[in-house]
Design a protein around this motif. Structure first.
Motif, short mmCIF file in Angstrom:
data_model
loop_
_atom_site.label_atom_id
_atom_site.label_comp_id
_atom_site.label_asym_id
_atom_site.label_seq_id
_atom_site.Cartn_x
_atom_site.Cartn_y
_atom_site.Cartn_z
N LEU A 23 0.83 -1.21 0.00
CA LEU A 23 0.00 0.00 0.00
C LEU A 23 0.86 1.25 0.00
O LEU A 23 0.37 2.37 -0.12
CB LEU A 23 -0.94 -0.02 1.22
CG LEU A 23 -2.02 -1.09 1.17
CD1 LEU A 23 -2.70 -1.23 2.53
CD2 LEU A 23 -3.06 -0.77 0.09
N ASP A 24 2.17 1.05 0.15
CA ASP A 24 3.12 2.16 0.18
C ASP A 24 3.43 2.59 -1.25
O ASP A 24 4.31 2.04 -1.90
CB ASP A 24 4.38 1.66 0.92
CG ASP A 24 5.45 2.73 1.03
OD1 ASP A 24 5.10 3.92 0.96
OD2 ASP A 24 6.62 2.35 1.19
N ASN A 25 2.65 3.55 -1.74
CA ASN A 25 2.73 3.96 -3.14
C ASN A 25 3.56 5.24 -3.26
O ASN A 25 3.21 6.27 -2.71
CB ASN A 25 1.30 4.18 -3.65
CG ASN A 25 1.24 4.64 -5.10
OD1 ASN A 25 2.27 4.90 -5.73
ND2 ASN A 25 0.04 4.74 -5.63
N HIS A 26 4.68 5.17 -3.99
CA HIS A 26 5.58 6.32 -4.12
C HIS A 26 5.22 7.22 -5.29
O HIS A 26 5.87 8.22 -5.55
CB HIS A 26 7.02 5.85 -4.27
CG HIS A 26 7.48 5.00 -3.12
ND1 HIS A 26 8.05 5.53 -1.99
CD2 HIS A 26 7.41 3.66 -2.91
CE1 HIS A 26 8.34 4.55 -1.14
NE2 HIS A 26 7.96 3.40 -1.68
N ASN A 27 4.19 6.81 -6.04
CA ASN A 27 3.84 7.56 -7.25
C ASN A 27 2.34 7.83 -7.34
O ASN A 27 1.75 7.71 -8.42
CB ASN A 27 4.32 6.79 -8.48
CG ASN A 27 5.83 6.83 -8.60
OD1 ASN A 27 6.39 7.85 -8.99
ND2 ASN A 27 6.50 5.74 -8.22
N LEU A 63 6.66 0.53 -8.27
CA LEU A 63 8.01 1.10 -8.32
C LEU A 63 8.48 1.49 -6.90
O LEU A 63 7.71 2.02 -6.12
CB LEU A 63 8.05 2.32 -9.25
CG LEU A 63 7.68 2.04 -10.71
CD1 LEU A 63 7.78 3.32 -11.54
CD2 LEU A 63 8.56 0.95 -11.29
N PRO A 64 9.75 1.22 -6.59
CA PRO A 64 10.24 1.40 -5.21
C PRO A 64 10.51 2.86 -4.82
O PRO A 64 10.67 3.14 -3.63
CB PRO A 64 11.54 0.59 -5.20
CG PRO A 64 12.00 0.62 -6.61
CD PRO A 64 10.77 0.62 -7.46
N THR A 65 10.58 3.75 -5.81
CA THR A 65 10.81 5.16 -5.49
C THR A 65 9.95 6.04 -6.39
O THR A 65 9.32 5.55 -7.33
CB THR A 65 12.29 5.58 -5.72
OG1 THR A 65 12.61 5.32 -7.08
CG2 THR A 65 13.23 4.82 -4.80
MN MN Z 1 8.84 1.83 -0.08
#
Ligand code: MN
Ligand code: CTP
Ligand code: MN
Ligand code: MN
Length: 404
Positions: A23-27, A63-65
């Motif tokens: 759920l940790d969405n960077h975008n 995507l991780p970042t």
């Molecule tokens: Mn992350």
């Protein structure tokens, strides 16, 4: 400024079921834009476009970042020309002009409002719009015939468009467990859907019910529903019986993506504050509007009466001690339980991608009932989700990482 050589490149698998999507969405700036266009396509019955935007959004979620430059996206799968154009617009201008004009459009607004009614899909909304109906007031005035679901949906419109919290989901889970215990001891209830993936809110609550002894679950749903109804927990319910056994097209290959379990689409009446484990007496359920009318409210003229009535309704609404919540109940035999849990945990795109992977990469057919190996011409039995991933040659992805 970052030079092209310095930007991080991503390496991402092309199927969502090969990826870990938390759920940790960077975008979210990009996924919000793509998701809105996906939703708009779905609301217009353009399913192909809808899936393309969903896949693009899901890729960005994984995507991780945070993406800051188009050059980072080189070589990534799932990004079509149209999606890339939208992403570029957001990266360069902060917003996508296509998204902005869609949001402003009369048609999109109407589709959102009308399909916000439980029981109203894109096709019905489109028909109403063509008849000049763009909002709830026009719908009420139009004299359109509504079915039972739609009437209920309209009646509880505000409640059903208010996100359900995890606390409310847990409170309903306790009620469902109690219902199931009362009608068949040993039955098990599993929370599925978005809440199983760790979401903090949802549009509904999804439960899967089974019994450890195969066959004991037959006929369970009507009994559970009757119990819930007798206790006053249901504002609406529509139960569909199991059609799995009589299906001719083979259990792993249902005619549509819909499964054939015995199921119940319902609207629960949830007492407020119950989820905080408060000790509100049961009779508060029957609190009448007169009880919330303040004693100092006295009307002398018609206008004052009208004002009073408005205040009265607002008071009643703000003091309402229950709310309507959409709940899906599904009954599965224990032999199909692992497939049912996998199929009902979602996300919808993750499920779609699992089935696509099974078919295209493994020559297998996956449904919420079974996994069929077309090469060996046999069903593959499983008692856990881990086993199913293993059959499919996929690394196990836990529910919290299926938020594609
Ligand atoms: Mn992350
Ligand atoms: N599902 C299904 N058949 C349906 C409806 C839903 O198999 N007729 C499955 C979906 O594929 C999904 C899961 O049930 O995997 C949950 O669906 P839904 O409640 O619509 O979505 P959630 O992921 O729970 O999201 P939300 O929080 O909005 O409820
Ligand atoms: Mn759900
Ligand atoms: Mn659901």
């Amino acid at each position: 400024q970052i030079s092209e050589a310095e930007v991080a490149l991503f390496s991402v698998s092309s199927y969502a079921c090969q990826r870990r999507t938390t759920l940790d969405n960077h975008n979210s700036n990009l996924t919000d834009a793509l998701s809105l266009l996906a939703e708009n396509a779905e609301l217009n019955n353009e399913d192909g476009r809808g899936v393309a935007f969903r896949r693009a959004a899901a890729l960005m979620k994984a995507l991780p970042t945070q993406v800051i430059s188009m050059s980072q996206l080189r070589g990534l799968p799932c990004l079509g020309e149209h999606s890339l154009r939208v992403i570029k617009d957001v990266l360069e201008n902060g917003v996508s002009s296509e998204v902005e004009s869609t949001k402003q459009s009369k048609r999109y607004k109407a589709l959102k409002i009308l399909t916000g009614i439980f029981g109203v899909g894109a096709k019905t909304a489109d028909r109403w719009i063509r008849e000049g109906i763009y909002n709830l007031e026009q719908l009420r005035d139009s004299g359109q015939t509504l079915n039972r679901a739609q009437k209920s949906g309209l009646e509880h419109y505000d409640d059903l468009n208010e996100p359900v919290t995890k606390a409310e989901a847990d409170a309903i889970g306790e009620i469902v467990q109690k219902a199931v215990d009362s009608v068949l001891t040993g039955s098990q209830v599993a929370l599925t859907g978005g809440f199983r993936r760790g979401k903090l809110t949802g549009h509904d609550v999804d439960f899967l019910i089974t019994h450890p002894e195969e066959g004991k679950e037959v006929g369970l749903m009507p009994k559970v529903v009757a119990w819930l109804e007798s206790q006053g927990f249901l504002l609406y319910q529509k139960t569909t019986r199991n059609s799995y056994l009589e299906s001719k097209d083979g259990p792993a290959r249902p005619a549509s993506n819909m499964d054939r379990f015995e199921r119940c689409f319902s609207i629960f009446k949830l007492t407020k504050g119950k989820e905080q484990e408060s000790t509100q007496p049961e009779e508060q359920n029957d609190l009448k509007t007169k009880d919330v009318l303040r004693p100092h409210m006295q009307a002398d003229t018609d206008q004052q009466l009208c004002e009073l009535s408005k205040n009265y309704q607002m008071e009643a609404a703000s003091h309402k001690i229950w709310r309507a919540v959409r709940v899906d109940l599904v009954v599965s035999p224990i032999s199909q339980f692992a497939f049912a849990v996998l199929g009902w945990t979602g996300s919808k795109l993750f499920e779609r991608e699992l089935r696509r992977w099974a078919g295209h990469e493994k020559n297998m057919s996956l449904s919420s009932h079974a996994l069929f190996d077309n090469t060996q011409n046999k069903y593959l039995r499983a008692t856990s989700e881990e086993e199913i991933f293993a059959y499919l040659g996929l690394e196990y992805i836990p529910p919290s990482e299926r938020n594609a």
